[in-house]
Design an enzyme around this catalytic site. Sequence first.
Site, short mmCIF file in Angstrom:
data_model
loop_
_atom_site.label_atom_id
_atom_site.label_comp_id
_atom_site.label_asym_id
_atom_site.label_seq_id
_atom_site.Cartn_x
_atom_site.Cartn_y
_atom_site.Cartn_z
N ARG A 83 0.83 -1.21 0.00
CA ARG A 83 0.00 0.00 0.00
C ARG A 83 0.86 1.26 0.00
NH1 ARG A 83 -5.36 -1.46 2.03
NH2 ARG A 83 -5.82 0.72 1.62
N ARG A 143 -3.18 7.50 0.98
CA ARG A 143 -3.53 8.76 1.62
C ARG A 143 -2.45 9.39 2.47
NH1 ARG A 143 -8.70 6.01 3.85
NH2 ARG A 143 -7.11 4.39 3.71
N ARG A 158 -6.38 12.16 -5.91
CA ARG A 158 -7.67 11.56 -5.58
C ARG A 158 -8.83 12.50 -5.90
NH1 ARG A 158 -11.69 9.57 -3.93
NH2 ARG A 158 -12.05 8.11 -2.23
N ASP A 209 -7.21 -2.11 -6.55
CA ASP A 209 -7.67 -2.64 -5.28
C ASP A 209 -8.08 -4.09 -5.47
OD1 ASP A 209 -8.43 -1.59 -2.43
OD2 ASP A 209 -9.96 -3.03 -3.00
N TYR A 264 -14.92 -10.31 1.76
CA TYR A 264 -15.56 -9.00 1.52
C TYR A 264 -16.87 -9.17 0.76
CZ TYR A 264 -11.45 -6.55 3.23
OH TYR A 264 -10.45 -6.07 4.03
O1 CP3 Z 1 -0.08 -1.11 -2.53
C1 CP3 Z 1 -0.46 -0.16 -3.25
O2 CP3 Z 1 -0.07 1.01 -3.11
C2 CP3 Z 1 -1.43 -0.48 -4.38
C3 CP3 Z 1 -2.78 -0.20 -4.11
C4 CP3 Z 1 -3.62 -1.06 -3.18
C5 CP3 Z 1 -4.80 -0.53 -2.58
N1 CP3 Z 1 -5.42 -1.56 -1.92
C6 CP3 Z 1 -5.25 0.86 -2.69
C7 CP3 Z 1 -6.30 1.36 -1.79
C8 CP3 Z 1 -3.52 -2.40 -2.81
C9 CP3 Z 1 -2.43 -3.42 -3.12
C10 CP3 Z 1 -4.68 -2.71 -2.02
C11 CP3 Z 1 -4.96 -4.05 -1.49
C12 CP3 Z 1 -6.11 -4.24 -0.61
N2 CP3 Z 1 -7.33 -3.64 -0.68
C13 CP3 Z 1 -6.16 -5.21 0.42
C14 CP3 Z 1 -5.06 -6.16 0.76
C15 CP3 Z 1 -4.03 -5.55 1.64
C16 CP3 Z 1 -4.51 -5.25 3.02
O3 CP3 Z 1 -4.48 -4.05 3.37
O4 CP3 Z 1 -4.88 -6.18 3.76
C17 CP3 Z 1 -7.43 -5.13 1.01
C18 CP3 Z 1 -7.93 -5.96 2.17
C19 CP3 Z 1 -8.18 -4.13 0.31
C20 CP3 Z 1 -9.59 -3.74 0.52
C21 CP3 Z 1 -9.73 -2.31 0.86
N3 CP3 Z 1 -9.50 -1.28 -0.01
C22 CP3 Z 1 -10.13 -1.76 2.09
C23 CP3 Z 1 -10.48 -2.55 3.33
C24 CP3 Z 1 -10.13 -0.38 1.94
C25 CP3 Z 1 -10.60 0.63 2.96
C26 CP3 Z 1 -9.56 0.86 3.99
C27 CP3 Z 1 -8.66 1.95 3.50
O5 CP3 Z 1 -7.43 1.77 3.54
O6 CP3 Z 1 -9.21 2.96 3.08
C28 CP3 Z 1 -9.69 -0.07 0.63
C29 CP3 Z 1 -9.52 1.27 0.01
C30 CP3 Z 1 -8.18 1.58 -0.60
N4 CP3 Z 1 -7.43 0.72 -1.35
C31 CP3 Z 1 -7.53 2.84 -0.55
C32 CP3 Z 1 -6.36 2.70 -1.30
C33 CP3 Z 1 -5.33 3.78 -1.58
C34 CP3 Z 1 -8.07 4.10 0.13
C35 CP3 Z 1 -9.24 4.64 -0.60
C36 CP3 Z 1 -9.13 6.12 -0.91
O7 CP3 Z 1 -8.08 6.62 -1.32
O8 CP3 Z 1 -10.17 6.77 -0.77
#
Ligand code: CP3
Length: 362
Positions: free
Chosen positions: A42, A46, A55, A92, A168
Amino acid sequence: MPTNKELGVSTEEGKTGERAGKPLLRACFGETLTVPPIWLMRQAGRYLPEYRALRQEAAGFLELCFTPELAAEATLQPVRRYGFDGAILFSDILVVAHGLGQSVGFRDGEGPVLEPIRSPADIRQLSLAGFRGRVAPVYATVERVAGLLPAATTLIGFAGAPWTVASYMVEGGTSRDFAAVKGWAFSDADGFAELIERLIEATIEYLLGQIAAGAEVVQLFDSWAGVLPEREFRRWVIEPTRRIVAALAAQHPRVPVIGFPRAAGLMYRAYLAETGVAVLGLDPTVPAAIARKTLQPSRTVQGNLDPLLLVAGGVAMETAVAEILAALSHGPFIFNLGHGIVPQTPPEHVAHLVALVRRAHG
Ligand code: CP3
């Protein structure tokens, strides 16, 4: 499963200097590098002011993921700022649920919200037919990034592993206890298997598409692997992962798969032995000395700084980094966090971390 050695991959770095090739890829193939490659799960997101600005340019998070110019820019931001060895595709894991036709939304501050899948009829609504078209913009992002990356940077594709994506899809979002998805998997395993089956097929197709577009290594995020008892861990984590790895290897034997079965605990060894992943991602609870003795002899390991230590910074972080490097940097190793970076991370702590990892062995 063959070890890296049996695959004909050297685990020793030439004493005469660095061999050619991208450091992260070389580590995936089992080489021990003097300076371990580093990227962070990740790493785009943010905590970066430039991500928060980007964003604003998209109507929502999924729109950001599906707009190749913006998603490519998000992928490149942390690489530009920190010079990471890996660029992970900005997308994602829930893009796959969306690609199968499930309604997926991201609400600010709330995380993902999905129309839950709870029955065989719901599963039948999911369709692979429309999948390719729906996820095609992600492949365009990969292609775009591939053309823009520095020569030494490895392009990492990814997908959620079936169990984690299913959690999910069934819960309808993030869960505290996984009551719905575990309830289904425990009480109607054959019915639940239909969902996992579709996810295996979609994930294979999705990762093959990313590889065709230029991904050089792919990571399978199984963030919720650790909530399952042994029998179910074997059926819903190990077996789907093994099938995905085998299907990818049949077409792309030189594209390594990084498996990340978070919180797998005592099941890490079975996962390593049975799935065929080239690299094992360790969560922060795996003791480095145990990983060194029991996992690293047969496979490259990746990890495993606690993301909250990166938030804390200072001596706490420095001590932990030194301990991880002391235990794991003498074998095939990729430095990473043990889970994704969190939004409150000070960007300057990330810069300090990269310097520590590169300085300690530079
Ligand atoms: O690694 C990277 O930079 C690539 C991008 C990436 C995102 N999500 C961007 C994201 C990757 C590899 C993921 C994987 C992901 N997504 C996982 C596996 C890794 C982990 O954290 O366990 C999971 C479970 C998700 C599902 C997910 N996506 C959740 C639970 C959430 C909400 C929580 C949060 O962090 O906001 C997201 C949203 C998300 N995915 C954001 C980003 C940058 C934030 C959303 C935003 O910018 O508004």
